[in-house]
Design a protein around this motif. Sequence first.
Motif, PDB file in Angstrom:
ATOM      1  N   ALA A 491      55.530 -41.863 -14.059  1.00 10.67           N
ATOM      2  CA  ALA A 491      55.095 -42.465 -12.799  1.00 10.67           C
ATOM      3  C   ALA A 491      54.648 -41.370 -11.835  1.00 10.67           C
ATOM      4  CB  ALA A 491      56.221 -43.302 -12.185  1.00 10.67           C
ATOM      5  N   ALA A 492      53.904 -41.782 -10.824  1.00 12.33           N
ATOM      6  CA  ALA A 492      53.358 -40.832  -9.881  1.00 12.33           C
ATOM      7  C   ALA A 492      54.380 -40.404  -8.850  1.00 12.33           C
ATOM      8  CB  ALA A 492      52.143 -41.449  -9.187  1.00 12.33           C
ATOM      9  N   CYS A 493      54.059 -39.330  -8.119  1.00  9.78           N
ATOM     10  CA  CYS A 493      54.859 -38.932  -6.965  1.00  9.78           C
ATOM     11  C   CYS A 493      54.875 -40.066  -5.944  1.00  9.78           C
ATOM     12  CB  CYS A 493      54.273 -37.673  -6.319  1.00  9.78           C
ATOM     13  SG  CYS A 493      54.285 -36.201  -7.368  1.00  9.78           S
ATOM     14  N   ASP A 494      55.956 -40.167  -5.187  1.00 10.63           N
ATOM     15  CA  ASP A 494      56.007 -41.156  -4.107  1.00 10.63           C
ATOM     16  C   ASP A 494      56.762 -40.571  -2.930  1.00 10.63           C
ATOM     17  OD1 ASP A 494      58.756 -41.377  -4.705  1.00 10.63           O
ATOM     18  OD2 ASP A 494      58.439 -43.099  -6.007  1.00 10.63           O
ATOM     19  N   SER A 495      56.859 -41.354  -1.869  1.00 14.71           N
ATOM     20  CA  SER A 495      57.512 -40.870  -0.648  1.00 14.71           C
ATOM     21  C   SER A 495      59.027 -40.896  -0.743  1.00 14.71           C
ATOM     22  CB  SER A 495      57.067 -41.713   0.547  1.00 14.71           C
ATOM     23  OG  SER A 495      57.401 -43.087   0.333  1.00 14.71           O
ATOM     24  N   THR A 496      59.581 -41.576  -1.741  1.00 16.23           N
ATOM     25  CA  THR A 496      61.046 -41.659  -1.888  1.00 16.23           C
ATOM     26  C   THR A 496      61.611 -40.382  -2.471  1.00 16.23           C
ATOM     27  OG1 THR A 496      60.899 -44.059  -2.196  1.00 16.23           O
ATOM     28  CG2 THR A 496      62.932 -42.968  -2.914  1.00 16.23           C
ATOM     29  N   GLY A 497      61.025 -39.919  -3.522  1.00 15.02           N
ATOM     30  CA  GLY A 497      61.467 -38.681  -4.145  1.00 15.02           C
ATOM     31  C   GLY A 497      62.808 -38.808  -4.828  1.00 15.02           C
ATOM     32  N   THR A 498      63.443 -37.670  -5.031  1.00 11.06           N
ATOM     33  CA  THR A 498      64.728 -37.605  -5.741  1.00 11.06           C
ATOM     34  C   THR A 498      65.650 -36.658  -4.995  1.00 11.06           C
ATOM     35  OG1 THR A 498      63.702 -38.016  -7.876  1.00 11.06           O
ATOM     36  CG2 THR A 498      65.850 -36.945  -7.898  1.00 11.06           C
ATOM     37  N   THR A 499      66.934 -37.052  -4.893  1.00 12.09           N
ATOM     38  CA  THR A 499      67.930 -36.185  -4.270  1.00 12.09           C
ATOM     39  C   THR A 499      68.688 -35.427  -5.353  1.00 12.09           C
ATOM     40  OG1 THR A 499      68.194 -37.657  -2.373  1.00 12.09           O
ATOM     41  CG2 THR A 499      69.986 -36.098  -2.815  1.00 12.09           C
ATOM     42  N   LEU A 500      68.664 -34.087  -5.200  1.00 14.41           N
ATOM     43  CA  LEU A 500      69.343 -33.227  -6.169  1.00 14.41           C
ATOM     44  C   LEU A 500      70.473 -32.486  -5.472  1.00 14.41           C
ATOM     45  CD1 LEU A 500      66.265 -31.622  -8.012  1.00 14.41           C
ATOM     46  CD2 LEU A 500      67.580 -33.621  -8.718  1.00 14.41           C
ATOM     47  N   LYS A 501      71.601 -32.340  -6.191  1.00 13.64           N
ATOM     48  CA  LYS A 501      72.728 -31.555  -5.671  1.00 13.64           C
ATOM     49  C   LYS A 501      72.565 -30.139  -6.198  1.00 13.64           C
ATOM     50  CE  LYS A 501      76.776 -33.333  -5.230  1.00 13.64           C
ATOM     51  NZ  LYS A 501      78.132 -33.922  -5.483  1.00 13.64           N
ATOM     52  N   LEU A 502      72.357 -29.205  -5.266  1.00 13.24           N
ATOM     53  CA  LEU A 502      72.118 -27.817  -5.634  1.00 13.24           C
ATOM     54  C   LEU A 502      73.214 -26.938  -5.072  1.00 13.24           C
ATOM     55  CD1 LEU A 502      68.263 -27.529  -4.973  1.00 13.24           C
ATOM     56  CD2 LEU A 502      69.430 -28.085  -7.112  1.00 13.24           C
ATOM     57  N   THR A 503      73.570 -25.914  -5.829  1.00 13.20           N
ATOM     58  CA  THR A 503      74.608 -24.977  -5.403  1.00 13.20           C
ATOM     59  C   THR A 503      73.965 -23.670  -5.007  1.00 13.20           C
ATOM     60  OG1 THR A 503      76.203 -25.998  -6.906  1.00 13.20           O
ATOM     61  CG2 THR A 503      76.707 -23.776  -6.102  1.00 13.20           C
ATOM     62  N   PHE A 504      74.147 -23.301  -3.726  1.00  7.40           N
ATOM     63  CA  PHE A 504      73.598 -22.045  -3.232  1.00  7.40           C
ATOM     64  C   PHE A 504      74.582 -20.920  -3.525  1.00  7.40           C
ATOM     65  CE2 PHE A 504      71.233 -25.219  -1.016  1.00  7.40           C
ATOM     66  CZ  PHE A 504      69.986 -24.661  -0.785  1.00  7.40           C
ATOM     67  N   ASN A 505      74.076 -19.764  -3.931  1.00  8.45           N
ATOM     68  CA  ASN A 505      74.942 -18.642  -4.287  1.00  8.45           C
ATOM     69  C   ASN A 505      75.340 -17.858  -3.051  1.00  8.45           C
ATOM     70  OD1 ASN A 505      72.748 -17.086  -3.599  1.00  8.45           O
ATOM     71  ND2 ASN A 505      72.161 -16.639  -5.719  1.00  8.45           N
ATOM     72  N   ALA A 506      75.983 -16.728  -3.266  1.00 13.57           N
ATOM     73  CA  ALA A 506      76.475 -15.936  -2.137  1.00 13.57           C
ATOM     74  C   ALA A 506      75.365 -15.441  -1.245  1.00 13.57           C
ATOM     75  CB  ALA A 506      77.281 -14.750  -2.679  1.00 13.57           C
ATOM     76  N   ASP A 507      74.138 -15.338  -1.799  1.00 14.71           N
ATOM     77  CA  ASP A 507      72.991 -14.906  -0.988  1.00 14.71           C
ATOM     78  C   ASP A 507      72.278 -16.081  -0.348  1.00 14.71           C
ATOM     79  OD1 ASP A 507      73.409 -12.223  -1.617  1.00 14.71           O
ATOM     80  OD2 ASP A 507      72.284 -12.432  -3.503  1.00 14.71           O
ATOM     81  N   GLY A 508      72.845 -17.272  -0.514  1.00 13.91           N
ATOM     82  CA  GLY A 508      72.219 -18.454   0.077  1.00 13.91           C
ATOM     83  C   GLY A 508      70.985 -18.905  -0.664  1.00 13.91           C
ATOM     84  N   LYS A 509      70.949 -18.650  -1.969  1.00 14.17           N
ATOM     85  CA  LYS A 509      69.771 -19.002  -2.747  1.00 14.17           C
ATOM     86  C   LYS A 509      70.150 -19.834  -3.957  1.00 14.17           C
ATOM     87  CE  LYS A 509      67.256 -14.742  -1.568  1.00 14.17           C
ATOM     88  NZ  LYS A 509      66.610 -13.532  -2.112  1.00 14.17           N
ATOM     89  N   VAL A 510      69.187 -20.632  -4.455  1.00 15.73           N
ATOM     90  CA  VAL A 510      69.326 -21.360  -5.702  1.00 15.73           C
ATOM     91  C   VAL A 510      67.948 -21.409  -6.364  1.00 15.73           C
ATOM     92  CG1 VAL A 510      68.930 -23.618  -4.598  1.00 15.73           C
ATOM     93  CG2 VAL A 510      70.107 -23.501  -6.806  1.00 15.73           C
TER      94      VAL A 510
END
Length: 984
Positions: A491-510
């Motif tokens: 399916a195509a991109c839409d305005s709803t999108g997807t929510t992902l749970k991401l873990t940022f490391n000690a440098d504040g990056k993922v």
Amino acid sequence: MFLRRFHLFVLALMLSAAGGPASAGAVYTFGGIATVGNCTLSGAVYTCPSLPLTGWDDSMVIASGYTVNVTSDVSFGYNHSLTMSGSAVLSSTGNLDIGGIKGDNLNVDGGTFVAANTFRIGSQVQTVRANIKAADADLGTGSGLTINGSVTATGSVDIATHAVINGNVTGATITARPGSEIYGNIVAKTSFELGSQGTVKGDITAPVVNLLPAQSNVTGKITAKTSLEIGSQVNVYGDVVTGTLTMNPAKAIIDGNATVDSAVLGSQDRVTQVIYCTGGTRSGQCDCVTNNSGYEVNTEEGPHCQGNVVPLDHFLIAYDPAGSVCAPSTVTITACANQACTATYGGGGTVTLAPTGQSVPIPTSGIAQATVAWTQPGTFTLGASGATTANATTCIRNGDTGPGADCKVAVASSAYTMTLPGQAFYAEAPTAPQLTIAAVRFDAKSNSCVPLFNNVERNINFTCAYGNPTSGTLPVRLNGTPLNGGQNAAAACDSTGTTLKLTFNADGKVAVPLQYADAGAVTVKAADSGAGSPPSASVTTVFAPAKFAITLAGANAPYVAGKEFTATVTALNGASTPAATPNFGRESVSESAKLAPVACQPINNNGLLAQTTASTVAGVQTLKARWSETGRIDLLASLTNSNGYLGTNLQPATATTNIATTGCTGAAGTFSPAYFTFDTDTGWKRTSSAFGGALPQYYSGEPAIKLTVTARNLQNGITQNYAGTDARDVLFTALNPDGTALAIGAFSRSATYPATDLTGKAQLRGTDFTAGIATWTGSHTFTTSPTGQTRLRVRATEDLPAAQSPASSSAIPSGVTTGTEPTLLIRSGRIRMPSRFGPAGATLKIPVSIEYYTGQTWILNNEDSTTALPAGIVSTGAVSGYTIAPTLSPAFTNGKAELTLTPSVAAHVSAPFAINLGTTTANTSCYAGRGVKMTTSTGANLAFLRSVDASCTAAGAVDPSALATFGVYAPETKRIIHTREVFR
């Protein structure tokens, strides 16, 4: 005495007429004398009712500063003389003709000629240093004319072959014949035409300009409002401005810029600089050009196009409304050429971007990107200044459908930053690029950006959007998850999108992998609604097709040189099972694939591939192509854009039809010629007007027919690959003039068959062709002899089954009027001689005639003055102690020749004689067949003129013969005029 004086008088007249020694004529000098001849002076102008030169060798001298105005037509004789200098003027209220003056008597070293009607100069070697003003100017008919001065006419100017004009030429219609040279500017109100091998060094201005082929050179600017046509091998060194530009094949060159409404480039034609399309063109394209040059657009020798520069209307700034001190913003500045910004300004320049004050150069494409680094949070207004525009700068937020935004950017102190290891990637590359997301904030103490989150999980909503093209059917995937509401990979991109749970490391990056199965520019946006979240962030990147695949349509067969065939090129991603990238070809400036030919059979540099895109659907591009040559080729598909997909320098892997492990496949072909054309023997003199035209006539079996056959493509170009093993055997067929079948004989086969080949039937073998051209010399022989005279239309066809679509001269298009199937007149012919008798020891003259069969009877061929009769071809009967010396005409004249027999002694004797038409030393006449001993002779190699002799019909066609009798008078030669007999 009287006769002697008369002869001297005649001699004097002859010398006088020839320009030889004679008394000099009168000299009329116009330099201030009140009356000269029949002319009167007023001020510095002499007025003459007619040319004052009354003598055949009079001279006219016009001094500088004086004008001679003749109120009638002016025409000089051969022995007249004319001298002018400085500002002298000779004018006529009618025609002014100085062409009759011999070159030595024309001494014009300055001045002006003025003619109310036509000014004319002749064919002699003449040089004048003067300006010419006339209604019409007829400048010579030969090759020895030089004019040092300007030519101005209100009507036509006709410049002779190889004439030289050192000055400007102005007129309504100007025609410069082949080899002429003009060193000055040319201005024509209606048209200008330059013949072959001509030279112009100066600017040309005319609504219609035609530079005929070939080998002409123009150095200067050409302005042709309506049209400019440039012939083959014509060079223009300068810029051209025209409505319609037509460059004919081949090797025509414009060494400069061309501003055009439209242009057609023929084979190997070039515009070395830029073609400016007055109607505009897409970036990287040449929309106003029909490119048949064989050189691809934007290649070194191919055309390069730009839209013609139009005034700058305003600037448009595209931007994101949110920014961060820790994340520079990217803005796009477009220089618009109209209010809707559907065309860009190509003049380049530099603008100052507010609020940063940085200078941003605007390239000729009219579009530039700038990076804005924010130094503090707040709301800032973007703007562009420094260039004069008709209207104020407008703004559009990225993602909006149109301008109207307030140009304001809300700059926060914290931000999400999203970075990738490059600017562009291949779709579905085996190793996906890593998208690094960092949460940062501005720390005033350290005056730097530091991590916002450390070792925490955040729920972030990701959406994707299409940038170029602006819509799509497949989603971007982040960490393997499709960014749409249903997490659906189809399916195509839409305005709803997807929510992902991401873990940022000690440098504040993922870091997460970013994937896209399609092509184009896409944007990924991150939005975090959790506590302490920074503003949303986005990143835009380009995914290019990984490779191309190419296929040929099965319906292409048969392949014909110059005929359109179809190839499809599919843009594929880099998945383990590659799939099409459906957005390929839908970009704002459509990307496309191009085809290149790879010679296979034969392997040479001949041939040009013309191509156009018929359609691009779902990443599958259909191309219509034409190959100009014969043989077999492979095709190589590559990206048209030399700067890579969307200018990223990423090039999809090329595709080829060559699947051979070694060598080549030759998947496209075999290309056959589209048709054959003929050239007849221009040196053949025996013709007949019996059927309303000068038909070449030949005798049945006469090995003198010469036809040149040329293999051509559909554009009537010669297919040079058609040669040797890459050509096929060609058969000739005899037709009626209307094209219906005719089966009354056969053409002789190719002379190149080896003696051991007894089955070959072709008139031309493949090995007879060189560079597409073969010449056949042979005969057509009637099946039955004699046969009435017959017109044959000759057709050439490849010796192939009809199912294989053999090339044939029957396919010559109606628009091709030269080289069509020739019509020949074939006649059964014979040589005939009568028996004769005459006095003993006297020369006997025998009339010899050449005849043809009408279908009813034999008649004299009075149109034959070409058949040659070699010496030594007459045999005579051998009589002991008696010889006969024959003398025969070397050729027929209007079908007639004469044989003279001269006996060695006066005797009463009868002896046969014959003409040996064969190739051996013995004739085949009826006499020789009956064992009569005859002298040896040289064969005439004219066996096709043998015929049946009624006295020896069983022998078939034999050499012509007759009987010469010496010592017997014909009855009409008796010396008795009248004898009276009395009967009782």
